[in-house]
Scaffold this motif. Sequence first.
Motif, mmCIF file in Angstrom:
data_model
loop_
_atom_site.group_PDB
_atom_site.id
_atom_site.type_symbol
_atom_site.label_atom_id
_atom_site.label_comp_id
_atom_site.label_asym_id
_atom_site.label_seq_id
_atom_site.Cartn_x
_atom_site.Cartn_y
_atom_site.Cartn_z
ATOM 1 N N LYS A 90 28.005 30.321 3.925
ATOM 2 C CA LYS A 90 27.516 31.534 3.464
ATOM 3 C C LYS A 90 25.948 31.499 3.243
ATOM 4 C CE LYS A 90 31.925 33.109 1.645
ATOM 5 N NZ LYS A 90 32.499 33.637 0.407
ATOM 6 N N LYS A 93 24.129 31.100 6.568
ATOM 7 C CA LYS A 93 24.048 32.473 7.125
ATOM 8 C C LYS A 93 22.855 33.413 6.448
ATOM 9 C CE LYS A 93 28.563 32.493 9.080
ATOM 10 N NZ LYS A 93 29.929 32.704 9.237
ATOM 11 N N GLU A 94 22.943 33.662 5.022
ATOM 12 C CA GLU A 94 21.847 34.068 4.514
ATOM 13 C C GLU A 94 20.638 33.622 4.683
ATOM 14 O OE1 GLU A 94 23.585 34.263 0.306
ATOM 15 O OE2 GLU A 94 25.190 35.466 0.999
ATOM 16 N N LYS A 95 20.384 32.414 4.747
ATOM 17 C CA LYS A 95 19.224 31.899 4.846
ATOM 18 C C LYS A 95 18.588 32.212 6.139
ATOM 19 C CE LYS A 95 16.659 27.468 5.022
ATOM 20 N NZ LYS A 95 16.820 26.005 4.753
ATOM 21 N N ILE A 97 19.569 34.822 7.961
ATOM 22 C CA ILE A 97 19.198 36.276 7.956
ATOM 23 C C ILE A 97 17.940 36.561 7.315
ATOM 24 C CG2 ILE A 97 19.928 38.419 7.197
ATOM 25 C CD1 ILE A 97 22.907 37.346 7.292
ATOM 26 N N LEU A 98 17.774 35.845 6.149
ATOM 27 C CA LEU A 98 16.347 36.125 5.470
ATOM 28 C C LEU A 98 15.017 35.678 6.208
ATOM 29 C CD1 LEU A 98 15.116 36.801 2.830
ATOM 30 C CD2 LEU A 98 15.537 34.603 1.809
#
Length: 423
Positions: A90, A93-95, A97-98
């Motif tokens: 997770k 994925k967040e990294k 997206i960021l």
Amino acid sequence: MNGIEHTIKDEIRQIFIYEVLFFLFLNFIIYFFYKNFLKADLYKKLNRIKAFLESGKDKKEIYLGDDQWILQFWRVVKAWQQENLSNISKLDKEKEILTKIISAVDSAIILLDKDFNFTVKNNNLLYLFERSKYNCIQGIKYIEIIEVIREAQLKNKDIKKEIYIQDLKKYFLITVKKLDSREEYLLSIKDMTPAREIVEVQRKFISNVSHELKTPLTNIKGYLIALKDAPDSVKENFINIIERNIDKMENIIVDFLNISKMESLNIINISQVSEEKLSTFLKESVQGIIKKKNGFLEFKFELLEKDSYLQIDFEKITMILKNLIENGFIYNHSENPKVTVNIYEMRKTYKIIVQDNGIGIEKNKIDKIFERFYRVDKARTSNVAGTGLGLSIVKEIIKNYEGEIKVLSEEGKGSTFIISIPK
């Protein structure tokens, strides 16, 4: 009796010593077995668990024997590992997206540590930075930006300031935010020059609109007042002047509407248009100026196939040609004003040539004629009804059409506009 007791005591002592020695020996055997077998086996299983966890694999099973307590321990550790792997996934994925968000913004986003070293930086506005430097003091090329960062550090608070960098002739909005929990600084740099230019264009546009409308209104008002007490010999002249100013206002309003239409609608609508429809529409549209100037308008078509149709955006092409034809007559002092429109069909393009015998354009002013409200000096003093917006409209339409326009002109000998548009 005493001898028997003494013998029994000796035997008991010997038995006690033997038992102590036996238990010591037994403990030694147990310790030796534990150290060399049980402990080694435990370490082996623990190392196997460790290696499995370090590998990051989440499905492979390992053999741990039949020890229930270590099997239970393994189930707990494996569940913990799976949860961690899920959290790491997770976070990845967040990294991602960021990172995409930071890269997508039109500003430079930089994270600085407490020593003002770059820790995170996107790839925008790279011309502001030295590639090989990792500290912002050495890594940022312009002192104006560094001064804002230092101000935030000295005042120990967030700073938001617009600056102007003379070397670049650009405006930038600098924002520095301190992240107290991590002793870091978040720096963002946005190029404000385009926004500034838009505001300036709008300001000039409003100023020019006000000026262009104010002049004919003032003339109309003045001549209406003068008309009340004017002798009959000059009344007709005053009425003609009022009519010319009304025509000028009408042209200004039409051109404003055309500009608004071009800026809000960039879609090209292609349809089949006959030669007759195009020429008839344009002749009717400019009939007033032709009659007033006692001029002559001529059309010539050369299409690849006889009696074929033009594949064009009728509204936009007629707007282009109407502006060029009107200019050919408006800016024309000839006794016999003439405008010729030639349309040639090529394999992939249409070439449109509009030629007049008007006043022409000075060489050093040809590049300026497509600017809004620009008119050649002679036209300004000739009391014509031009607005100075027509050619800017023509250029905008051709740009949206993905075409191009060239101008050939000689002062006093007329002008030729050559337009190429894709089919």
